[in-house]
Motif scaffolding. Structure first.
Motif, PDB file in Angstrom:
ATOM      1  N   UNK A 154       0.832  -1.209   0.000  1.00  0.00           N
ATOM      2  CA  UNK A 154       0.000   0.000   0.000  1.00  0.00           C
ATOM      3  C   UNK A 154       0.861   1.251   0.000  1.00  0.00           C
ATOM      4  N   UNK A 155       1.963   1.218   0.725  1.00  0.00           N
ATOM      5  CA  UNK A 155       2.849   2.378   0.751  1.00  0.00           C
ATOM      6  C   UNK A 155       3.408   2.666  -0.640  1.00  0.00           C
ATOM      7  N   UNK A 156       3.899   1.622  -1.299  1.00  0.00           N
ATOM      8  CA  UNK A 156       4.468   1.807  -2.637  1.00  0.00           C
ATOM      9  C   UNK A 156       3.432   2.240  -3.653  1.00  0.00           C
ATOM     10  N   UNK A 157       2.260   1.585  -3.624  1.00  0.00           N
ATOM     11  CA  UNK A 157       1.196   1.948  -4.566  1.00  0.00           C
ATOM     12  C   UNK A 157       0.763   3.392  -4.396  1.00  0.00           C
ATOM     13  N   UNK A 158       0.546   3.799  -3.147  1.00  0.00           N
ATOM     14  CA  UNK A 158       0.056   5.149  -2.898  1.00  0.00           C
ATOM     15  C   UNK A 158       1.118   6.188  -3.207  1.00  0.00           C
ATOM     16  N   UNK A 159       2.371   5.890  -2.892  1.00  0.00           N
ATOM     17  CA  UNK A 159       3.448   6.813  -3.227  1.00  0.00           C
ATOM     18  C   UNK A 159       3.520   7.039  -4.726  1.00  0.00           C
ATOM     19  N   UNK A 160       3.445   5.946  -5.490  1.00  0.00           N
ATOM     20  CA  UNK A 160       3.495   6.067  -6.952  1.00  0.00           C
ATOM     21  C   UNK A 160       2.326   6.893  -7.477  1.00  0.00           C
ATOM     22  N   UNK A 161       1.124   6.567  -7.005  1.00  0.00           N
ATOM     23  CA  UNK A 161      -0.062   7.263  -7.501  1.00  0.00           C
ATOM     24  C   UNK A 161      -0.060   8.730  -7.101  1.00  0.00           C
ATOM     25  N   UNK A 162       0.316   9.016  -5.843  1.00  0.00           N
ATOM     26  CA  UNK A 162       0.169  10.374  -5.318  1.00  0.00           C
ATOM     27  C   UNK A 162       1.212  11.347  -5.827  1.00  0.00           C
ATOM     28  N   UNK A 163       2.261  10.868  -6.455  1.00  0.00           N
ATOM     29  CA  UNK A 163       3.230  11.784  -7.048  1.00  0.00           C
ATOM     30  C   UNK A 163       2.572  12.727  -8.049  1.00  0.00           C
ATOM     31  N   UNK A 164       1.448  12.283  -8.636  1.00  0.00           N
ATOM     32  CA  UNK A 164       0.788  13.131  -9.639  1.00  0.00           C
ATOM     33  C   UNK A 164      -0.578  13.632  -9.172  1.00  0.00           C
ATOM     34  N   UNK A 165      -1.040  13.179  -8.011  1.00  0.00           N
ATOM     35  CA  UNK A 165      -2.376  13.566  -7.565  1.00  0.00           C
ATOM     36  C   UNK A 165      -2.509  15.067  -7.332  1.00  0.00           C
ATOM     37  N   UNK A 166      -1.444  15.699  -6.838  1.00  0.00           N
ATOM     38  CA  UNK A 166      -1.530  17.123  -6.554  1.00  0.00           C
ATOM     39  C   UNK A 166      -1.485  18.002  -7.784  1.00  0.00           C
ATOM     40  N   UNK A 186      -5.313  14.020   6.748  1.00  0.00           N
ATOM     41  CA  UNK A 186      -6.639  13.629   7.228  1.00  0.00           C
ATOM     42  C   UNK A 186      -6.819  12.130   7.140  1.00  0.00           C
ATOM     43  N   UNK A 187      -6.270  11.518   6.098  1.00  0.00           N
ATOM     44  CA  UNK A 187      -6.388  10.066   5.934  1.00  0.00           C
ATOM     45  C   UNK A 187      -5.665   9.337   7.053  1.00  0.00           C
ATOM     46  N   UNK A 188      -4.512   9.852   7.450  1.00  0.00           N
ATOM     47  CA  UNK A 188      -3.773   9.219   8.535  1.00  0.00           C
ATOM     48  C   UNK A 188      -4.535   9.328   9.858  1.00  0.00           C
ATOM     49  N   UNK A 244      -5.082   2.739   5.991  1.00  0.00           N
ATOM     50  CA  UNK A 244      -5.311   4.159   5.724  1.00  0.00           C
ATOM     51  C   UNK A 244      -4.132   4.999   6.214  1.00  0.00           C
ATOM     52  N   UNK A 245      -3.573   4.640   7.374  1.00  0.00           N
ATOM     53  CA  UNK A 245      -2.431   5.380   7.907  1.00  0.00           C
ATOM     54  C   UNK A 245      -1.233   5.265   6.973  1.00  0.00           C
ATOM     55  N   UNK A 246      -0.962   4.030   6.532  1.00  0.00           N
ATOM     56  CA  UNK A 246       0.170   3.805   5.631  1.00  0.00           C
ATOM     57  C   UNK A 246      -0.049   4.526   4.302  1.00  0.00           C
ATOM     58  N   UNK A 247      -1.264   4.416   3.771  1.00  0.00           N
ATOM     59  CA  UNK A 247      -1.564   5.101   2.512  1.00  0.00           C
ATOM     60  C   UNK A 247      -1.468   6.611   2.677  1.00  0.00           C
ATOM     61  N   UNK A 248      -1.939   7.107   3.828  1.00  0.00           N
ATOM     62  CA  UNK A 248      -1.852   8.541   4.078  1.00  0.00           C
ATOM     63  C   UNK A 248      -0.417   9.020   4.122  1.00  0.00           C
ATOM     64  N   UNK A 249       0.464   8.216   4.733  1.00  0.00           N
ATOM     65  CA  UNK A 249       1.884   8.577   4.773  1.00  0.00           C
ATOM     66  C   UNK A 249       2.468   8.625   3.365  1.00  0.00           C
ATOM     67  N   UNK A 250       2.130   7.610   2.556  1.00  0.00           N
ATOM     68  CA  UNK A 250       2.615   7.593   1.180  1.00  0.00           C
ATOM     69  C   UNK A 250       2.076   8.766   0.378  1.00  0.00           C
ATOM     70  N   UNK A 251       0.810   9.089   0.607  1.00  0.00           N
ATOM     71  CA  UNK A 251       0.182  10.196  -0.105  1.00  0.00           C
ATOM     72  C   UNK A 251       0.784  11.539   0.312  1.00  0.00           C
ATOM     73  N   UNK A 252       1.073  11.683   1.612  1.00  0.00           N
ATOM     74  CA  UNK A 252       1.670  12.918   2.102  1.00  0.00           C
ATOM     75  C   UNK A 252       3.029  13.157   1.461  1.00  0.00           C
ATOM     76  N   UNK A 253       3.873  12.137   1.480  1.00  0.00           N
ATOM     77  CA  UNK A 253       5.207  12.263   0.888  1.00  0.00           C
ATOM     78  C   UNK A 253       5.110  12.468  -0.626  1.00  0.00           C
TER      79      UNK A 253
END
Length: 406
Positions: free
Chosen positions: A1-13, A257-259, A130-139
């Motif tokens: 989840x950390x890797x998936x969310x980090x990859x996806x969130x690099x472009x979410x913003x 907020x997700x975290x 959700x916490x792990x995904x939130x951390x990945x999304x934040x970074x």
């Protein structure tokens, strides 16, 4: 989840800004997003069948490859300001990549927990996710905005493809299907027909599941629109259309907020006796937050309200996941979860271009007021699911349960 969310969130913003920078209008940008969700609609059931007949690990690996290649396709179109129809095609391929993840990864987790004798609450497990995904999304979101600010909006997409390649290698080594044996009863066409019937019989014909699916169809696309429209809306309020780091704050606020929501997921049971009670309350607060976002004209206030809205989403997701997983049988878990995701994606097909058109004609603020009205419909739909009094609605239930299927 950390890797998936980090990859996806690099472009979410910066995704909406990226599309607008490629020469698309608001309507075209959100139509491209709708094509992404249309791709998920088209491929949810077929990829769910892959997960249920070949394996959840195989589905995940296919997802990383497909998503990496389609992301590079996006970068190529941005460089040449490609025609609108190619943006639609590329978005459909990205949707295909995500469907290999949806349903399969969640089914893999639940079945593995069952296989290893887990006796705890699924709400808490999904909350940790959700916490792990939130951390990945934040970074990822902060890094993506910073990188775009100091290079170009295309570079975060290249980094996303690179992270996905790394995740392919990681999953190939450590991921195993536990508590699940793939079953195949005929040709691919026969298997699709069989699982499609099971989706109807074990999903749509089961009242509490049916109303959850309808809720996903009606409100599923609103969250996608609300998140991606905040990028240009906040830049508009800020007064600098090129402050990409500011756009990254949108995803960062939602990530924080997700975290927080993930940390609180295990505590919701102390406030509400039933999962549907929590879902209805959270849905009402989310709608109110969007009304406020569309009513105030202040960058700081909208950013703060974005955090509140993100918190409701973070709290809603693990509760709904636990409730739904408690309603469905293990053998068809990936397919039925994919069917639920399909309904949410179908909601994105109609909602995103419609709300994008509202933004073109009346402005972003008006589009959030319309979004709030649509979101509020979740409350009566969840109430209809609640009427079945399914065992999974009680916080005493953590696993798959039998329900009245009449």
């Amino acid at each position: 989840m950390l890797g998936n969310t980090l990859a996806a969130s690099l472009i979410w913003g910066i995704n909406t800004i990226f599309l607008l920078d490629a020469g698309l209008s608001n309507f075209e940008a959100f139509a491209a997003n709708a094509a992404f969700t249309a791709g998920m609609v088209l491929f949810e059931i077929p990829t769910g069948i892959v997960a249920d007949t070949v394996g959840r690990r195989a589905s995940y690996l296919l997802g990383t490859v497909t998503l990496a290649v389609s992301t590079l396709f996006y970068v190529g179109l941005w460089q040449v300001h490609g025609p609108f129809w190619l943006w639609l095609a590329a978005s459909v391929l990205i949707g295909l990549g995500f469907t290999f993840f949806s349903g399969a990864v969640e089914a893999w987790l639940v079945d593995a927990l069952t296989s290893t004798g887990f006796q705890g609450s699924l709400d808490s497990v999904f909350g940790r996710g959700q916490i792990v995904s939130g951390a990945g999304m934040l970074v990822g979101s902060v890094a993506g905005g910073w990188i775009a600010q100091h290079s170009s909006v295309g570079v975060p997409y290249l980094l996303r493809a690179g992270v996905l390649v790394l995740m392919f290698g990681f999953a190939a080594v450590v991921m195993r299907d536990l508590g699940f044996t793939p079953e195949r009863h005929g040709s691919t066409g026969q298997e699709m027909a069989r699982l499609a019937r099971q989706t109807i019989d074990l999903g749509w014909k089961v009242p509490p599941i049916r109303w959850l699916m309808v809720q996903a169809l009606v409100t599923g696309g609103v969250g996608l629109y609300a998140f991606y429209a905040l990028q240009p809306y906040l830049l508009e309020l800020y007064g600098d259309p090129h402050a990409y780091q500011i756009a990254g704050l949108v995803a960062a606020a939602v990530a924080l907020a997700q975290m927080v929501g993930g940390m609180a997921a295990g505590q919701v049971r102390r406030i509400a006796r039933r999962r549907t009670s929590a879902l209805m309350a959270i849905s009402a607060i989310a709608a109110a937050a969007m009304v406020a976002i569309g009513s105030v004209d202040s960058f700081g206030a909208v950013l703060a309200l974005t955090g509140l809205w993100g918190l409701t989403f973070a709290a809603f997701t693990p509760v709904r996941q636990s409730y739904l997983n408690g309603l469905i049988p293990s053998k068809q878990r990936a397919t039925l979860l994919s069917a639920d995701s399909l309904m949410s994606s179908a909601g994105g097909v109609w909602a995103q271009p419609a709300l994008g058109r509202v933004a073109d004609v009346r402005g972003y603020a008006a589009s959030y007021l319309v979004s709030a009205a649509i979101s509020a419909v979740a409350v009566p739909l969840i109430a209809l699911s609640r009427r079945a009094n399914a065992p999974a609605d009680s916080y005493e239930s953590t696993g798959a349960s039998s329900v009245d299927r009449s």
